[in-house]
Structure formats: C-alpha cells, structure tokens
Design an enzyme around this catalytic site. Structure first.
Site, short mmCIF file in Angstrom:
data_model
loop_
_atom_site.label_atom_id
_atom_site.label_comp_id
_atom_site.label_asym_id
_atom_site.label_seq_id
_atom_site.Cartn_x
_atom_site.Cartn_y
_atom_site.Cartn_z
N LYS A 1 -15.23 -15.35 5.89
CA LYS A 1 -16.61 -15.15 6.34
C LYS A 1 -17.57 -14.94 5.19
O LYS A 1 -17.38 -14.06 4.38
CB LYS A 1 -16.69 -13.94 7.28
CG LYS A 1 -16.29 -14.23 8.71
CD LYS A 1 -16.45 -13.02 9.58
CE LYS A 1 -17.92 -12.71 9.83
NZ LYS A 1 -18.08 -11.51 10.68
N GLY B 1 -12.24 -4.12 2.02
CA GLY B 1 -13.68 -3.85 2.02
C GLY B 1 -14.07 -2.89 0.91
O GLY B 1 -15.13 -3.02 0.30
N ARG C 1 0.81 -1.22 0.00
CA ARG C 1 0.00 0.00 0.00
C ARG C 1 0.85 1.27 0.00
O ARG C 1 0.43 2.31 -0.51
CB ARG C 1 -0.95 -0.01 1.21
CG ARG C 1 -2.18 -0.86 0.96
CD ARG C 1 -3.05 -0.99 2.19
NE ARG C 1 -4.40 -1.46 1.83
CZ ARG C 1 -5.29 -1.88 2.72
NH1 ARG C 1 -5.01 -1.89 4.01
NH2 ARG C 1 -6.50 -2.27 2.33
N GLY D 1 -7.16 -7.24 1.10
CA GLY D 1 -5.85 -7.11 1.73
C GLY D 1 -5.13 -8.43 1.83
O GLY D 1 -3.98 -8.58 1.42
N1 LIG Z 1 -10.82 -22.94 5.36
C1 LIG Z 1 -10.51 -21.90 6.16
N2 LIG Z 1 -10.76 -21.95 7.48
C2 LIG Z 1 -10.47 -20.91 8.28
N3 LIG Z 1 -9.91 -19.73 7.85
C3 LIG Z 1 -9.65 -19.65 6.54
C4 LIG Z 1 -9.93 -20.71 5.63
N4 LIG Z 1 -9.53 -20.31 4.40
C5 LIG Z 1 -9.03 -19.05 4.53
N5 LIG Z 1 -9.10 -18.66 5.81
C6 LIG Z 1 -8.62 -17.39 6.38
O1 LIG Z 1 -9.28 -16.30 5.77
C7 LIG Z 1 -8.50 -15.13 6.06
C8 LIG Z 1 -8.73 -14.07 5.03
O2 LIG Z 1 -10.11 -13.83 5.00
P1 LIG Z 1 -10.61 -12.38 4.50
O3 LIG Z 1 -12.04 -12.52 4.18
O4 LIG Z 1 -10.16 -11.37 5.50
O5 LIG Z 1 -9.70 -12.25 3.17
P2 LIG Z 1 -9.68 -11.00 2.23
O6 LIG Z 1 -11.05 -10.88 1.64
O7 LIG Z 1 -8.55 -11.11 1.28
O8 LIG Z 1 -9.36 -9.80 3.21
P3 LIG Z 1 -9.97 -8.32 3.06
O9 LIG Z 1 -10.94 -8.35 1.93
O10 LIG Z 1 -10.63 -8.10 4.39
O11 LIG Z 1 -8.78 -7.44 2.82
C9 LIG Z 1 -7.05 -15.62 6.04
O12 LIG Z 1 -6.41 -15.13 7.21
C10 LIG Z 1 -7.16 -17.14 6.03
O13 LIG Z 1 -6.31 -17.74 7.00
O1 LIG Z 2 -7.45 -2.18 5.55
C1 LIG Z 2 -8.47 -1.70 4.99
O2 LIG Z 2 -9.39 -2.37 4.47
C2 LIG Z 2 -8.57 -0.18 4.89
O3 LIG Z 2 -7.37 0.43 5.32
C3 LIG Z 2 -9.75 0.32 5.73
O4 LIG Z 2 -9.50 0.07 7.07
P1 LIG Z 2 -10.79 0.09 8.08
O5 LIG Z 2 -11.60 -1.12 7.73
O6 LIG Z 2 -10.19 0.06 9.47
O7 LIG Z 2 -11.54 1.39 7.79
#
Ligand SMILES: Nc1ncnc2c1ncn2[C@@H]1O[C@H](COP(=O)(O)OP(=O)(O)OP(=O)(O)O)[C@@H](O)[C@H]1O
Ligand SMILES: O=C(O)[C@H](O)COP(=O)(O)O
Length: 401
Positions: free
Chosen positions: A200, A383, A35, A359
């Site tokens: 999630k 997000g 970033r 992220g």
């Molecule tokens: N089968 C699983 N069981 C539990 N946790 C999992 C599994 N697969 C992936 N994960 C976890 O999901 C996390 C990432 O989920 P998240 O939804 O935050 O990803 P992201 O969408 O890339 O993140 P963001 O969009 O918030 O930047 C990782 O830390 C990973 O360890």
């Molecule tokens: O890491 C992120 O998704 C952005 O920096 C936004 O952070 P926040 O969810 O704490 O607003």
C-alpha cells in the site's frame, strides 16, 4: 534514553519487561520466531543479574476480548525451548493467577503474562482508564523495561502508561534498533538508497515524504509501484492501484526530479491473470512496465528490473529496505524480493550499512533462506520502523527519556 544500566542492581528485583511477541501463526504453529529470538538478549541479561523476569506482550488485535486463538501459550512454549527453562504463562495479565505466579518466582525465573490486549484498557484512548489499568500491572513489579520495539509507536497501557508508575528503561533490543535506524536517518554515509515495496502506497507515504529530503535514491517495487507507473501515464491493468494517491505521487516524482533524488522504477513486470489465490491459475509472463495488458495484474518486478534494482543497491553506502517487491509468498513472484535481498547482502559485503525493516520483509528474508548476518540490521518493527524513519516522535521511546 535510559537503559538497563540506569536501573541499578536488579538482583531479586521483579522486572516487568514489555516485549513484542506479535509473531505470525499458522494455527498454534509459529511460522517465524524472529521476534521471540530478538528478545533473548535482554531476558538473558536480566536472568544473569538474578532478576525475576516478568514478560508482557500482545498477539494480534483481540480488541479487549479473551480470544483463545490469540493466547500467548505458543510463545511461552517456544521461549521455554529457546531459554532451556520452563516459562509459565499466567492466565491473566494482573489478576490472581499473575500475582500467584510472580509470588512463586525465584531469582532468574521467567514468567509470561497473558496477552495484554485481552484487556480493553490496554488500548483505551481514555488516559485515566489506561493509567488505572497500568498501575495494576505495575503493582506486579519493581522496575519496567521497554523492549518491544515493534510497539514503540503505540501509546498503550503496557508499553507507555506503565512508565509513569515504575523506574523505566529501554531494553537491549530497543537500544539496538534505535542505534541502527538512527544511522539511516542522522547523517548517513552516502549514497543512501531507500527501497520501498509492499502492498500500500498510503502506508509508506510518510517515509517517502521524509526520506525524499534525505535519500540519494528511491527504489520502488511491490504493489505500491503501480500507483507510480500510473502517475507516469502508463496503463497498469488490474494491478494494485491507489487512485486517491495519484496526485500525491505525481508530486513526489516532481520533487525527486527537482531535488536530484534518483527515482528508480521497474522497467519490466511479471504479470498474471489475477491474484494467486484459490483457483486462479499461476501463469506468469514478463511484460514491459509501460505495456501491462488491461486484463493482467502485476505481481512482481521482472528480470531486467531485478538486475537494475540489485545494481543500484550495490552502488550504495547505506540501504534501507521496507516492503517486498512482489507476492513473495508464491514462488513464481518471489524473484524480485530475492534479487533485492541479494543486493543488500552484496552491499553489506562491500561495506555498506544495510537495514531490512517491516514484518513481511524480515520474514521474506528468512523464508527465502538468507542468513540474518548477511544484513547489518533486521528490524523487528513494521509500522514502528517506518514511523522512526519518518522522523516521528514515538511515544514508547519518549517515556524513556
Ligand atoms: N505486486 C503486488 N501486488 C499485490 N500484493 C503485493 C505485491 N507485491 C507485494 N505484495 C504484498 O505486499 C505484502 C506486504 O506488504 P506490507 O506493506 O505489509 O509489507 P511490510 O512493509 O514488510 O510489512 P509491515 O511493514 O507492515 O511489517 C505481502 O503480503 C505481499 O504479498
Ligand atoms: O506487528 C507489528 O507491527 C507490531 O507488533 C504492532 O502491532 P499493532 O500494529 O497491532 O500495534
């Protein structure tokens, strides 16, 4: 959306720039500076114009208190290394030290203000309070540049309210993100494949709802897939499961069938006795997706699914991927994420437009050793990119119109 060229000649002007420097830290060590590097084009362009570049950013969620572990000092240091100049960090956001450091600036200098979220007003829901605070920051500058794409889904003091008090425009990163993500949401070249993972279902529901009407193919992995497998009547053992989303997910499965959207779920799963933390042994085994033992937790998609997902991704003209396929932080459960990343790289080579959003997904790509230019676009938004893909109006973009 107004852009840098709409701000006229910036030589000698004090330019307040909102960046997203919310980087993962291990103590004071930045574990992924993606970033910070993504903000360089705007900073360099403004310096070249002879502007005084005053950077604002948040780090974590200190809830309006000064939290030393969330000081932007590590970011100022890393930014200085990348720019090859000293980047002083102001002790505050709009106080005496901020004013003193800005007053001492010459054309082309860069200063970073302390974490905007140390101020409670930054995230205040009271518009008058937030505006009064934003005005204090605005007093430090002549114009405002919004370049923190990762926070454009937030209506906060330093990325939203401030635009009421200064001539404002999007920075080069925000421009690039909007252009890239729009290619996936407005009339994308087809087949459009959306790959979702992460931990999630509820985080990604908006995307599924919105993209079901747009995608040709929805590929689901990660922790969220077990709610889909359960909705199909399979046992999922101790895997991540959101019972309260089962009915919603059943609806999505029906909608996909009715609207001809291909829903691709894993056929085999890598399971373990429990989540790989502390003293839980890592003893992965592969089981069929409809035969997960009651005492096992699914932590990655299996080898059969890795090939299936890879091949479905390569058979696409536009690919959007948000969310790791498994607990990629542990090598034994990283192969699914690696296979999907490889799929996007191979699809890009074959001429597809590919986007990595989120992220964790962006960090996974870098930490698994994939070259950033193997993808058409790696979003800095977590997000924010999800909400853009959902088709939501984002406050941080609306104020730039
Ligand atoms: N089968 C699983 N069981 C539990 N946790 C999992 C599994 N697969 C992936 N994960 C976890 O999901 C996390 C990432 O989920 P998240 O939804 O935050 O990803 P992201 O969408 O890339 O993140 P963001 O969009 O918030 O930047 C990782 O830390 C990973 O360890
Ligand atoms: O890491 C992120 O998704 C952005 O920096 C936004 O952070 P926040 O969810 O704490 O607003």
């Amino acid at each position: 959306m107004k852009t840098l060229k709409d701000l006229g000649d910036l030589k000698g002007k004090r330019v307040l720039v909102r960046a997203d420097f919310n980087v993962p830290l291990d103590g004071t060590t930045i574990t992924d500076d993606g970033r910070i590097r993504a903000a360089l084009p705007t900073i360099k362009a403004l310096r070249a114009d002879g502007a005084k570049v005053i950077l604002m950013a948040h780090l974590g969620r200190p809830k309006g208190k000064v939290v030393p572990e969330l000081s932007l000092a590590p970011v100022a240091k890393r930014l200085g290394e990348l720019l090859g100049v000293d980047v002083p960090l102001a002790e505050d956001t709009y106080g005496e030290d901020a004013h003193a450091k800005v007053a001492a600036m010459n054309d082309g200098d860069v200063v970073l203000l302390q974490n905007v979220r140390f101020n409670p007003e930054e995230t205040s829901k009271d518009e008058a309070e937030r505006d009064a605070y934003a005005q204090k920051i605005a007093d430090l500058g002549d114009v405002f540049v919004s370049d923190g794409f990762g926070v454009v889904h937030r209506a906060q003091g330093s990325n939203y309210s401030i635009a009421k008090f200064l001539p404002s425009a999007a920075g080069l990163l925000v421009e690039k993100e909007v252009k890239a993500l729009s290619r996936a949401t407005e009339n994308p070249e087809r087949p459009l494949t959306v790959v979702l993972g992460g931990s999630k279902v509820s985080d990604k529901l908006g995307v599924i709802e919105n993209l079901l009407g747009k995608a040709n193919r929805l590929v689901i992995g990660g922790g969220m897939v077990f709610t889909f497998l359960k909705a199909k009547g399979y046992e999922v053992g101790t895997s991540l499961l959101e019972e309260d989303q089962l009915e919603t997910v059943k609806g999505y499965i029906e909608t996909a069938e009715k609207t001809g959207v291909e829903l691709v779920l894993p056929t085999d799963i890598v399971v373990n006795a429990g989540f790989p933390a502390g003293d839980t042994p890592v003893a992965p085994e592969v089981v069929k997706a409809d035969a997960i033992p009651a005492d096992k937790m699914g932590l990655d998609i299996g080898p059969e699914s890795q090939k299936l997902f890879h091949d479905k991704i390569v058979d696409s003209k536009t690919v959007v991927w948000n969310g790791p396929m498994g607990v990629f932080e542990v090598a034994a459960f990283a192969e699914g994420t690696r296979a999907v990343a490889q799929g996007l790289v191979d699809a890009t080579k074959a001429g597809a437009f590919t986007i990595v959003g989120g992220g964790d997904s962006a960090s996974a790509v870098r930490n698994l050793g994939f070259p950033e230019d193997g993808f058409s676009h790696i979003s800095t938004g977590g997000g924010a990119s999800l909400e853009f893909l959902e088709g939501k109006e984002l406050p941080g973009l609306k104020v730039l119109e």
